[in-house]
Design an enzyme around this catalytic site. Structure first.
Site, PDB file in Angstrom:
ATOM      1  NE  ARG A  94      -3.658   0.269   0.253  1.00 59.30           N
ATOM      2  CZ  ARG A  94      -4.672   0.180  -0.597  1.00 59.30           C
ATOM      3  NH1 ARG A  94      -4.948   1.190  -1.417  1.00 59.30           N
ATOM      4  NH2 ARG A  94      -5.397  -0.923  -0.667  1.00 59.30           N
ATOM      5  CG  ASN A 354      -4.636  -5.684  10.301  1.00 63.37           C
ATOM      6  OD1 ASN A 354      -5.167  -6.616   9.711  1.00 63.37           O
ATOM      7  ND2 ASN A 354      -4.296  -5.746  11.582  1.00 63.37           N
ATOM      8  CG  HIS A 356      -6.444  -0.193   3.268  1.00 62.61           C
ATOM      9  ND1 HIS A 356      -5.671   0.931   3.068  1.00 62.61           N
ATOM     10  CD2 HIS A 356      -7.412  -0.155   2.310  1.00 62.61           C
ATOM     11  CE1 HIS A 356      -6.163   1.619   2.041  1.00 62.61           C
ATOM     12  NE2 HIS A 356      -7.209   0.981   1.558  1.00 62.61           N
ATOM     13  CB  CYS A 357      -0.964  -1.648   5.826  1.00 61.07           C
ATOM     14  SG  CYS A 357      -1.767  -0.699   7.112  1.00 61.07           S
ATOM     15  CG  LEU A 358       0.257  -6.186   4.936  1.00 61.01           C
ATOM     16  CD1 LEU A 358      -0.162  -7.221   5.962  1.00 61.01           C
ATOM     17  CD2 LEU A 358       1.704  -6.402   4.521  1.00 61.01           C
TER      18      LEU A 358
END
Length: 368
Positions: A94, A354, A356-358
């Site tokens: 992301r 989490n 969304h970050c990944l």
């Protein structure tokens, strides 16, 4: 790969909202042992579960190092999951990956932001980050997408959310941090965001979630669910350090109009926990100079807002917390036409982020 000298706005491109139709989702395999415990094996298991959950709705591409290619390919055993060899410093696509932009003629391009591992040598999370700096360009080259390069402007995808209709939400804690773009004013940053994402209004929330080691990324705190409506991480506990942060954000949102002149409808998402790593979990992380220390006394920045919207689905984190089911119910009510899938989020949280970050969604071409 074609590198363009113009800007997306000048060429008629914009960043679409996350709920716009998608071609695929990009992920990067977690393996660095000074961030992921036990050599990354628990995080890899969570990664597999998330990739397979997404693959029920749309294709997934997972980038993985040569050393881990055979392992990842064997475990990601679904026809809808493509595995490609690509070097990286860590798994946060992301932030290290590109932001895709589209126009009304069915074209997709990418913005290749400058990346400095969330602060470089002034509070950044690891060094070196040279491989992650190359990742955005590599993704765009694989997809044959022309790219725009923002030399001298640092940005992570997790620091922004857009509604696809001209409004962007971010936090002062991150974008105005001295370790990102100290040479730029707020107004100059707004101009760059307008040029590269085609947004007309930037809404600045003061801070993100307490102890978010990315310096308060908005994608862990507040996100769009549709134009004019946002979901905000929330606590009613005045003793919680997030209390003042949540109320400050709510005050901004309740007293601000978006680019279309709409007042915001703000939905609240309870914060789980408080959550902490165990001593055993922290002991499983390699101790390397320059990497982020893992400490069981430090509260984790757990948030159900850190979910991904895909074609017909919502992939959201669960934490083995009593609030998990409430979070699922809230998301299902807010997204009645989507299937909400709760995926294991604790191992990702231990690594600093989490779902969304990944992940990084790639929008589908759109024609008017």
């Amino acid at each position: 790969m074609t590198t363009l000298n113009s800007t997306p706005r000048a060429d008629g491109f914009h960043m679409p909202a996350e709920w716009a139709p998608q071609t695929q989702v990009w992920m990067v395999w977690p393996e660095r042992p000074d961030n992921w415990r036990l050599g990354g094996k628990p995080a890899q298991a969570a990664h597999v579960a998330i990739a397979k959950a997404i693959a029920r709705f749309e294709p997934v591409t997972v980038a993985v190092s040569a050393a881990q290619y055979d392992n990842a390919r064997a475990r990601l055993d679904m026809p809808n999951i493509r595995v490609v060899e690509m070097s990286s410093n860590d798994a946060w696509v992301r932030d290290s990956g590109p932001t895709f932009v589209i126009n009304d003629r069915g074209e997709v391009r990418g913005v290749n932001w400058e990346f400095n591992a969330w602060g470089g040598f002034d509070g950044g999370l690891y060094a070196p980050w040279n491989l992650d700096s190359q990742l955005g360009g590599k993704v765009l080259e694989i997809e044959r997408c022309p790219r725009y390069v923002t030399e001298g402007f640092v940005l992570e995808g997790g620091s922004i959310h857009v509604d696809g209709e001209g409004t962007l939400i971010t936090t002062e804690e991150c974008l105005l941090n001295r370790n990102r773009n100290p040479h730029l004013t707020r107004e100059q940053i707004e101009t760059i965001l307008g040029d590269y994402l085609a947004v007309d209004k930037v809404i600045w929330l003061p801070e993100g979630l307490f102890n978010d080691e990315t310096d308060g990324h908005v994608d862990n705190f507040c996100c769009y669910i549709r134009p004019g409506e946002v979901l905000l991480a929330w606590t009613d506990d005045p003793e919680d350090p997030n209390y003042s942060r949540c109320h400050a954000a709510l005050s901004i949102l309740e007293n601000t109009l978006d680019a279309k002149g709409r007042a915001f409808i703000v939905h609240k998402m309870p914060i789980p926990g408080p959550l902490f790593a165990t001593e055993e979990e922290c002991a499983g992380v390699d101790q390397v100079h320059g990497s982020q220390e893992r400490n069981p006394s430090v509260r984790l920045a757990g948030s159900y807002v850190n979910f991904l919207i895909v074609n017909g689905g919502i992939i959201a984190p669960s934490f083995d917390d009593p609030m998990d089911e409430k979070a699922r119910e809230i998301l299902q009510k807010l997204f009645p036409e989507h299937e909400v899938v709760m995926a294991p989020g604790r191992e990702l949280l231990l690594g600093g982020g989490n779902i969304h970050c990944l992940t990084q969604q790639q929008p589908a071409p759109h024609k008017n």
